[in-house]
Design an enzyme around this catalytic site. Sequence first.
Site, PDB file in Angstrom:
ATOM      1  N   SER A  85     -11.931  -6.926   0.564  1.00 40.14           N
ATOM      2  CA  SER A  85     -10.955  -6.609  -0.478  1.00 40.14           C
ATOM      3  C   SER A  85     -11.582  -5.946  -1.698  1.00 40.14           C
ATOM      4  O   SER A  85     -10.989  -5.049  -2.300  1.00 40.14           O
ATOM      5  CB  SER A  85     -10.205  -7.880  -0.901  1.00 40.14           C
ATOM      6  OG  SER A  85      -9.501  -8.436   0.180  1.00 40.14           O
TER       7      SER A  85
ATOM      8  N   HIS B 117     -11.725  -8.635  -6.627  1.00 39.00           N
ATOM      9  CA  HIS B 117     -10.684  -7.615  -6.714  1.00 39.00           C
ATOM     10  C   HIS B 117     -10.803  -6.818  -8.009  1.00 39.00           C
ATOM     11  O   HIS B 117     -10.760  -5.582  -7.996  1.00 39.00           O
ATOM     12  CB  HIS B 117      -9.306  -8.276  -6.641  1.00 39.00           C
ATOM     13  CG  HIS B 117      -8.921  -8.723  -5.267  1.00 39.00           C
ATOM     14  ND1 HIS B 117      -7.611  -8.982  -4.908  1.00 39.00           N
ATOM     15  CD2 HIS B 117      -9.665  -8.967  -4.159  1.00 39.00           C
ATOM     16  CE1 HIS B 117      -7.561  -9.354  -3.644  1.00 39.00           C
ATOM     17  NE2 HIS B 117      -8.804  -9.369  -3.174  1.00 39.00           N
TER      18      HIS B 117
END
Length: 200
Positions: free
Chosen positions: A126, A177
């Site tokens: 991610s 993230h």
Amino acid sequence: MFTRTESFKEFLRFYPIVSIIITIHIVLYFISVLPFFPNLWLYENFAGVNLYIVEGQYWRLITPIFMHSDFPHMLFNSFSLVLFGPALEQMIGKWKFIFVYLISGIAANVATLVLEPLTYIHVGSSGAIFGLFGFYAAATKIRKDLISKGNSQIILTIMVIGLIMTFLQPNINVTAHLFGLLTGFLLGLALLSKKGKLLK
């Protein structure tokens, strides 16, 4: 730009780096669930474990980028890469794409090491994928000739939704993230030249 109309063979030929990364995702996942494979061996030796990293196992800043906790995790990240990776690989070329993807993922893992406790354990691509979003965001700001207005709106909308979901979903590495996104954006500012054609 984000609509895939290629055949499987064409996809492999046009986007070799995206194809290789997805293949690594799939292979590592299925190796990890083989009934005769040592239980959790891959995770014990290659997952991002902050305590082990500070003790010198620095490969754990890289290997988690290609590993996933379960099948839905692997499938979702691989699908995201299928959607958003090809256009960027085409836009900047395979070597710059590798650079952006890996540096974003590594930066996300370094930030996780610095900001999360030593007991923190993480896997997943991610951070690297958010790096792609960040790179696209930079392109929408400084290279409007590379991405159409419609695609810019799509990118920014998906990025905002991704950020919102980052804070709403459980068991998400929020640090990865955010810092993957920031790193991708900064790399976009640094690497985008003044030449290029509009991608539609």
